[in-house]
Motif scaffolding. Structure first.
Motif, short mmCIF file in Angstrom:
data_model
loop_
_atom_site.label_atom_id
_atom_site.label_comp_id
_atom_site.label_asym_id
_atom_site.label_seq_id
_atom_site.Cartn_x
_atom_site.Cartn_y
_atom_site.Cartn_z
N SER A 97 0.86 -1.18 0.00
CA SER A 97 0.00 0.00 0.00
C SER A 97 0.89 1.22 0.00
O SER A 97 2.07 1.16 0.37
CB SER A 97 -0.94 0.02 1.22
OG SER A 97 -0.23 0.25 2.42
N GLY A 98 0.35 2.32 -0.44
CA GLY A 98 1.14 3.54 -0.48
C GLY A 98 0.29 4.75 -0.77
O GLY A 98 -0.81 4.65 -1.31
N SER A 99 0.83 5.90 -0.39
CA SER A 99 0.19 7.19 -0.67
C SER A 99 1.13 7.96 -1.58
O SER A 99 2.26 8.28 -1.20
CB SER A 99 -0.06 7.95 0.63
OG SER A 99 -0.80 9.11 0.41
N LEU A 100 0.69 8.24 -2.79
CA LEU A 100 1.53 8.88 -3.80
C LEU A 100 1.15 10.36 -3.88
O LEU A 100 0.11 10.72 -4.44
CB LEU A 100 1.34 8.23 -5.17
CG LEU A 100 2.07 6.91 -5.45
CD1 LEU A 100 1.74 5.83 -4.45
CD2 LEU A 100 1.76 6.45 -6.87
N LYS A 101 1.97 11.20 -3.25
CA LYS A 101 1.78 12.64 -3.33
C LYS A 101 2.97 13.17 -4.10
O LYS A 101 4.07 13.33 -3.56
CB LYS A 101 1.71 13.25 -1.93
CG LYS A 101 0.53 12.72 -1.11
CD LYS A 101 0.54 13.26 0.30
CE LYS A 101 -0.62 12.71 1.11
NZ LYS A 101 -0.62 13.15 2.52
N LEU A 102 2.78 13.44 -5.38
CA LEU A 102 3.88 13.69 -6.30
C LEU A 102 3.70 14.99 -7.06
O LEU A 102 2.58 15.36 -7.42
CB LEU A 102 4.01 12.54 -7.31
CG LEU A 102 4.20 11.13 -6.77
CD1 LEU A 102 4.12 10.13 -7.91
CD2 LEU A 102 5.52 11.02 -6.05
N ALA A 103 4.82 15.65 -7.32
CA ALA A 103 4.84 16.75 -8.27
C ALA A 103 4.94 16.15 -9.67
O ALA A 103 5.78 15.29 -9.93
CB ALA A 103 6.02 17.67 -8.00
N ILE A 104 4.08 16.57 -10.57
CA ILE A 104 4.10 16.09 -11.95
C ILE A 104 5.08 16.95 -12.75
O ILE A 104 4.93 18.17 -12.84
CB ILE A 104 2.70 16.15 -12.58
CG1 ILE A 104 1.72 15.27 -11.78
CG2 ILE A 104 2.74 15.71 -14.04
CD1 ILE A 104 0.28 15.42 -12.20
N GLN A 105 6.10 16.31 -13.29
CA GLN A 105 7.12 17.04 -14.03
C GLN A 105 6.69 17.26 -15.49
O GLN A 105 5.85 16.53 -16.02
CB GLN A 105 8.45 16.27 -14.00
CG GLN A 105 8.97 16.01 -12.59
CD GLN A 105 9.27 17.30 -11.85
OE1 GLN A 105 9.75 18.26 -12.44
NE2 GLN A 105 8.95 17.33 -10.57
N GLN A 106 7.29 18.23 -16.12
CA GLN A 106 7.05 18.43 -17.54
C GLN A 106 7.72 17.30 -18.33
O GLN A 106 8.80 16.86 -18.01
CB GLN A 106 7.63 19.78 -17.99
CG GLN A 106 6.94 20.96 -17.34
CD GLN A 106 7.54 22.28 -17.75
OE1 GLN A 106 8.42 22.34 -18.61
NE2 GLN A 106 7.08 23.37 -17.15
N GLY A 107 7.01 16.83 -19.35
CA GLY A 107 7.52 15.72 -20.13
C GLY A 107 6.73 14.46 -19.86
O GLY A 107 5.53 14.50 -19.58
N VAL A 108 7.42 13.31 -19.91
CA VAL A 108 6.78 12.01 -19.70
C VAL A 108 7.37 11.37 -18.44
O VAL A 108 8.58 11.28 -18.29
CB VAL A 108 7.01 11.08 -20.90
CG1 VAL A 108 6.39 9.71 -20.65
CG2 VAL A 108 6.41 11.71 -22.17
N CYS A 109 6.49 10.95 -17.54
CA CYS A 109 6.90 10.26 -16.32
C CYS A 109 6.12 8.95 -16.22
O CYS A 109 4.91 8.92 -16.46
CB CYS A 109 6.61 11.10 -15.08
SG CYS A 109 7.69 12.52 -14.88
N ILE A 110 6.81 7.90 -15.83
CA ILE A 110 6.18 6.59 -15.71
C ILE A 110 6.43 6.04 -14.30
O ILE A 110 7.57 6.02 -13.81
CB ILE A 110 6.72 5.61 -16.76
CG1 ILE A 110 6.27 6.05 -18.16
CG2 ILE A 110 6.24 4.18 -16.48
CD1 ILE A 110 6.78 5.18 -19.28
N TYR A 111 5.36 5.59 -13.66
CA TYR A 111 5.42 4.97 -12.35
C TYR A 111 4.75 3.60 -12.43
O TYR A 111 3.66 3.48 -13.00
CB TYR A 111 4.70 5.82 -11.30
CG TYR A 111 5.22 7.23 -11.20
CD1 TYR A 111 6.30 7.55 -10.40
CD2 TYR A 111 4.62 8.26 -11.94
CE1 TYR A 111 6.78 8.84 -10.31
CE2 TYR A 111 5.09 9.56 -11.87
CZ TYR A 111 6.17 9.85 -11.05
OH TYR A 111 6.64 11.13 -10.98
#
Length: 618
Positions: free
Chosen positions: A381-395
């Motif tokens: 389990s996890g809580s994903l509080k992330l800044a979205i960067q410009q470009g392409v990001c994959i998680y």
């Protein structure tokens, strides 16, 4: 003692200023100009202070009471709105002139009132308070003895604002301490010295001291200290003498510029025992390329105390007003070391506090780093509080041994914000794949929607963000072996808030039967609070369709639920909190009978004594 009505010059003291004592609707704006004899100060002691409306900054669009250290509108000493009945302020002016501006009304609903007694007192000219600079040579503070009888004067409130040298920390050491002792309730409420770690009386309270026991030396977290001395009208004593000096920080550099490489901070003297009465403050600066911060305690060994009442490490956002203890505040103490945790990449502050008790505990060692895009989450389990960067990001969410355990992943989207809303379509925004590669079927195609629930059919999910503007997100996930979208074990050991929803919220399929259990585990000494933000599961019979909440102890499971909700119950906006860190939510629904949007739950893990901690921080 005279009662002075609106808009008056007051030169005779003691005097009373107050709001009108009438029952008809009124709104009054009043100014009182106060003038004391030369070399005397004024004490303004509120006996009532309540307005019917309040704003964050007590602006003039709302009712407020303002106190200035002059006859003009400069040198503001206090600004008040709302209800201060439980903590009525006392203000001592630095000069012989002051003014009180009051905009008060009883037309906003409820009652509004204020009343203040204004008396002559001693101020900086007599050694009672003031703003002092501490240079290379230590300065001395002492309780005022204007009468010269060997004891401090009665009815004083002396506030010293101390500023030291840049890059230093202030240390205060008492050589004499002889004040009136505690009251019948055991509290330092008669005469006392109160020390705050900052510029004013709203800063963290280091301690309040009275009696004859000499306090141990105290080191603040910065080059500022606020010292308040209060005496009442009875039992004057010899008082105190203290030396204030600049010292090198025992905490190392205060500004930490995090990178992708692990960096470490630790308590002073680690691994030797940390000193008593010490405060450390680190500011965590984040590079623009980071989307996430990672924290991991290598060691956590502080003096044990109930609910972190003695020594602790506090994590909080750099912008936050600690009076309100926002969602990303975490407090750790004792020896219970949490697992690695992640947080949205923004400036952060870390505070370490030790009380006045000497001990043999080594303290803590903490590693910090920043992470960018393209990584995998393997926890259940996890809580994903992330800044979205410009470009392409994959998680990728790929739990350990997920295939062998026959698990699926539930993803709960709470907030998804792109700086450019035009990115939320087709192959931009958020794309979610039901598998570990982009060749897997898409579950979500170019979305910016919040309050969505997605469920994988296997043990993997892939999240792809495509953005030219950036943004931020908050999502929670949980792995389950109870069926797609059904239950799971959610850990709140290293976060304070998370969300979970019924399967496929906001469209609960009615062709499937459900028997789902969410097990929620918080940190030791915390309490899990459950808030139902939505509850719509049809109108089937409660014998076969219900939601139960169990509050378990850390060592045993409750045999009966604390409550059971039926489909027709009004549950939205309900809040449950029973002071336990282990909670179960059990949902049962019969195919063909269950229907509607489903339910949406937000959970908080907070310290049981959070109000006490908030008071310590102002």
């Amino acid at each position: 003692m005279i009662l002075v009505h609106c808009d008056r010059n007051i030169t005779t003291f003691p005097a009373i200023v107050a709001s009108p004592t009438v029952t008809f609707p009124y709104t009054d704006y009043c100014i009182w100009f106060l003038t004391a004899p030369a070399n005397r100060s004024l004490q303004i002691k509120f006996e009532a202070l309540k307005t019917t409306r309040a704003s964050i900054d007590c602006s003039y669009y709302y009712e407020s009471v303002l106190v200035y250290d002059s006859h003009g509108s400069e040198n503001l000493l206090g600004k008040f709105c709302g209800d201060h009945s439980e903590n009525l302020p006392v203000i001592t002016t630095h000069n012989s002139t002051a003014s009180i501006d009051a905009l008060i009304s009883n037309q906003g609903g409820g009652s509004a009132e204020f009343k203040a007694i204004i008396s002559l007192t001693f101020g900086p000219a007599q050694g009672c308070g003031g703003q002092l600079d501490v240079g290379a040579t230590p300065i001395q503070l002492r309780s005022p003895d204007v009468s010269g009888n060997g004891a401090y004067d009665p009815d004083l409130q002396c506030d010293w604002i101390l500023t030291g040298l840049p890059s230093k920390q202030l240390k205060i050491q008492f050589s004499i301490f002889d004040l009136e002792g505690r009251n019948a309730a055991g509290l330092c409420d008669n005469d006392y010295v109160e020390i705050h770690d900052g510029l004013d009386g709203h800063s963290l309270v280091i301690g309040r001291y009275c009696g004859q026991l000499l306090p141990t030396p105290i080191v603040g977290s910065s080059n500022w200290l606020f010292i308040r001395f209060v005496s009442n009208s009875a039992n004057q004593m010899p008082g105190f003498v203290a030396s204030v000096s600049n010292v090198d920080s025992p905490c190392g550099p205060s500004a930490i510029n995090v990178t992708s490489t692990w960096q470490t901070i630790s308590s002073p003297s680690y691994p030797a025992p940390y000193p008593p009465n010490t405060r450390c403050l680190w500011t965590i600066e984040v590079p623009p390329s980071a989307s996430e911060l990672q924290f991991e305690f290598q060691d956590l060994n502080l003096e044990p105390s109930p609910n972190c009442s003695k020594d602790f490490v506090l994590f909080h956002g750099a912008w936050e007003d600690l009076d309100h203890f926002a969602d990303d505040v975490l407090v750790f103490c004792g020896q219970s070391r949490p697992p690695l945790w992640r947080h949205y990449a923004h400036p952060f502050k870390i505070t370490f506090v030790s009380d006045g008790n000497a001990n043999q505990y080594p303290g803590f060692r903490l590693s910090i780093r920043a992470e960018g895009c393209n990584r995998t989450y393997s926890e259940d389990s996890g809580s994903l509080k992330l800044a979205i960067q410009q470009g392409v990001c994959i998680y990728r969410i790929s739990p350990s041994n997920g295939q062998a355990r026959n698990v699926t992943v539930s993803l709960y989207i709470t907030n998804l914000v792109f700086d450019d809303e035009n990115e939320c379509h087709n192959d931009k925004g958020l794309l979610v794949y039901d598998g570990s590669t982009e060749a897997s079927p898409r579950l979500l195609n170019g979305s910016c929607d919040s309050s969505r629930t997605l469920h994988s059919t296997g043990p993997n999910l892939l999240l792809k963000f495509v953005s030219t503007s950036g943004g931020w997100m908050w999502m929670d996930y949980v792995v389950t072996d109870q069926g797609r979208g059904c239950g799971g074990n959610m850990s709140l050991l290293s976060t304070v808030s998370a969300n979970f929803h019924s399967p496929f919220y906001p469209n609960l399929p009615n062709a499937t039967s459900y028997d789902c259990t969410w097990n929620l585990q918080g940190r030791a000494g915390s309490s899990i609070q459950i808030r139902f933000e939505d509850f719509d599961v049809g109108d089937g019979p409660c014998t076969r369709n219900f939601l139960e909440v169990y509050f378990d102890s850390p060592t045993s499971r409750a045999a009966t639920p604390f409550t059971r909700y039926c489909p027709t119950d009004v549950v939205s906006d309900t809040v449950l909190d029973r002071g336990t860190s282990n909670v179960r939510v059990h949902f049962v629904g019969r195919a063909g009978e269950i229907q509607g949007r489903g339910f949406k739950v937000q959970i908080y893990s907070h310290r049981i004594d959070q109000e006490r901690l908030a008071r310590r921080f102002g």
